[in-house]
Design a protein around this motif. Sequence first.
Motif, mmCIF file in Angstrom:
data_model
loop_
_atom_site.group_PDB
_atom_site.id
_atom_site.type_symbol
_atom_site.label_atom_id
_atom_site.label_comp_id
_atom_site.label_asym_id
_atom_site.label_seq_id
_atom_site.Cartn_x
_atom_site.Cartn_y
_atom_site.Cartn_z
ATOM 1 N N GLU A 1 0.827 -1.208 0.000
ATOM 2 C CA GLU A 1 0.000 0.000 0.000
ATOM 3 C C GLU A 1 0.864 1.262 0.000
ATOM 4 O O GLU A 1 0.541 2.242 -0.665
ATOM 5 C CB GLU A 1 -0.944 0.021 1.211
ATOM 6 C CG GLU A 1 -2.056 -1.003 1.139
ATOM 7 C CD GLU A 1 -1.621 -2.388 1.596
ATOM 8 O OE1 GLU A 1 -0.582 -2.504 2.284
ATOM 9 O OE2 GLU A 1 -2.312 -3.361 1.242
ATOM 10 N N ASN B 1 2.349 1.627 -3.434
ATOM 11 C CA ASN B 1 1.291 2.078 -4.331
ATOM 12 C C ASN B 1 1.035 3.577 -4.157
ATOM 13 O O ASN B 1 0.867 4.303 -5.138
ATOM 14 C CB ASN B 1 0.014 1.276 -4.088
ATOM 15 C CG ASN B 1 -1.035 1.555 -5.130
ATOM 16 O OD1 ASN B 1 -0.740 1.972 -6.237
ATOM 17 N ND2 ASN B 1 -2.279 1.320 -4.771
ATOM 18 N N ALA B 2 1.031 4.051 -2.918
ATOM 19 C CA ALA B 2 0.807 5.477 -2.658
ATOM 20 C C ALA B 2 1.936 6.323 -3.239
ATOM 21 O O ALA B 2 1.693 7.363 -3.872
ATOM 22 C CB ALA B 2 0.679 5.717 -1.156
ATOM 23 N N THR C 1 3.975 5.453 -5.707
ATOM 24 C CA THR C 1 3.914 5.353 -7.167
ATOM 25 C C THR C 1 2.825 6.255 -7.728
ATOM 26 O O THR C 1 3.032 6.942 -8.737
ATOM 27 C CB THR C 1 3.671 3.895 -7.598
ATOM 28 O OG1 THR C 1 4.695 3.078 -7.039
ATOM 29 C CG2 THR C 1 3.693 3.751 -9.103
ATOM 30 N N HIS C 2 1.679 6.263 -7.080
ATOM 31 C CA HIS C 2 0.575 7.117 -7.530
ATOM 32 C C HIS C 2 0.984 8.597 -7.453
ATOM 33 O O HIS C 2 0.720 9.372 -8.377
ATOM 34 C CB HIS C 2 -0.673 6.846 -6.682
ATOM 35 C CG HIS C 2 -1.858 7.629 -7.100
ATOM 36 N ND1 HIS C 2 -2.536 7.376 -8.271
ATOM 37 C CD2 HIS C 2 -2.491 8.668 -6.510
ATOM 38 C CE1 HIS C 2 -3.531 8.232 -8.389
ATOM 39 N NE2 HIS C 2 -3.525 9.027 -7.325
ATOM 40 N N THR C 3 1.650 8.969 -6.373
ATOM 41 C CA THR C 3 2.100 10.357 -6.217
ATOM 42 C C THR C 3 3.153 10.710 -7.259
ATOM 43 O O THR C 3 3.097 11.790 -7.865
ATOM 44 C CB THR C 3 2.667 10.571 -4.804
ATOM 45 O OG1 THR C 3 1.656 10.222 -3.856
ATOM 46 C CG2 THR C 3 3.089 12.000 -4.594
ATOM 47 N N HIS D 1 3.468 9.375 -10.152
ATOM 48 C CA HIS D 1 2.795 9.455 -11.450
ATOM 49 C C HIS D 1 2.103 10.815 -11.607
ATOM 50 O O HIS D 1 2.123 11.399 -12.685
ATOM 51 C CB HIS D 1 1.791 8.310 -11.592
ATOM 52 C CG HIS D 1 1.037 8.326 -12.872
ATOM 53 N ND1 HIS D 1 1.645 8.147 -14.098
ATOM 54 C CD2 HIS D 1 -0.274 8.514 -13.129
ATOM 55 C CE1 HIS D 1 0.730 8.228 -15.052
ATOM 56 N NE2 HIS D 1 -0.436 8.458 -14.490
ATOM 57 N N LYS D 2 1.502 11.300 -10.532
ATOM 58 C CA LYS D 2 0.850 12.612 -10.590
ATOM 59 C C LYS D 2 1.870 13.738 -10.783
ATOM 60 O O LYS D 2 1.547 14.768 -11.367
ATOM 61 C CB LYS D 2 0.049 12.873 -9.310
ATOM 62 C CG LYS D 2 -1.159 11.996 -9.162
ATOM 63 C CD LYS D 2 -2.195 12.382 -10.174
ATOM 64 C CE LYS D 2 -3.453 11.558 -9.952
ATOM 65 N NZ LYS D 2 -4.418 11.757 -11.015
ATOM 66 N N ARG E 1 1.544 -6.498 -9.831
ATOM 67 C CA ARG E 1 1.153 -5.104 -10.065
ATOM 68 C C ARG E 1 2.236 -4.122 -9.637
ATOM 69 O O ARG E 1 2.265 -2.995 -10.105
ATOM 70 C CB ARG E 1 -0.170 -4.787 -9.391
ATOM 71 C CG ARG E 1 -0.118 -4.624 -7.916
ATOM 72 C CD ARG E 1 -1.486 -4.329 -7.347
ATOM 73 N NE ARG E 1 -1.420 -4.499 -5.916
ATOM 74 C CZ ARG E 1 -1.810 -3.595 -5.052
ATOM 75 N NH1 ARG E 1 -2.351 -2.487 -5.475
ATOM 76 N NH2 ARG E 1 -1.694 -3.809 -3.768
ATOM 77 N N MET F 1 3.458 -1.042 -11.821
ATOM 78 C CA MET F 1 3.497 0.336 -11.330
ATOM 79 C C MET F 1 4.813 1.002 -11.713
ATOM 80 O O MET F 1 4.833 2.160 -12.133
ATOM 81 C CB MET F 1 3.309 0.375 -9.810
ATOM 82 C CG MET F 1 1.919 0.002 -9.357
ATOM 83 S SD MET F 1 1.613 0.246 -7.592
ATOM 84 C CE MET F 1 2.745 -0.898 -6.830
ATOM 85 N N THR G 1 4.900 1.950 -15.332
ATOM 86 C CA THR G 1 4.169 3.191 -15.577
ATOM 87 C C THR G 1 5.078 4.399 -15.374
ATOM 88 O O THR G 1 5.049 5.347 -16.175
ATOM 89 C CB THR G 1 2.956 3.288 -14.634
ATOM 90 O OG1 THR G 1 2.119 2.168 -14.840
ATOM 91 C CG2 THR G 1 2.162 4.561 -14.874
#
Length: 101
Positions: A14, A17-18, A20-22, A24-25, A58, A62, A65
């Motif tokens: 988790e 993932n957080a 990676t998401h940040t 990506h943004k 995944r 990530m 990406t």
Amino acid sequence: LNTPDPSLDSSLIEVLNAFTHTFHKLRPSRVPAFAFAWVELISHRMFMPKLLISKPHRCSVMFKTLIVDLLEFLKPYLQNAELMEQVHLLYKGTLRILLVL
């Protein structure tokens, strides 16, 4: 200080993932001034290896990406035959990341 805490292993996915998401943004195509720091962060010794060796598939998706984000940013610059010094340094860092993979 750098040793993993076994009690936190369950939440590692988790957290990755957080991050990676940040990342990506904050990708270089959206925040070009942050590109060098962004490359340093995604290739950090405490982030990239953990993302690549994690069991769920995944995690590697990530990271893929993030690499695609970096290559999309470099694409217009690489189409020119001559690279500015800054872009050349960013390209060199990208090649080093790809070499590690």
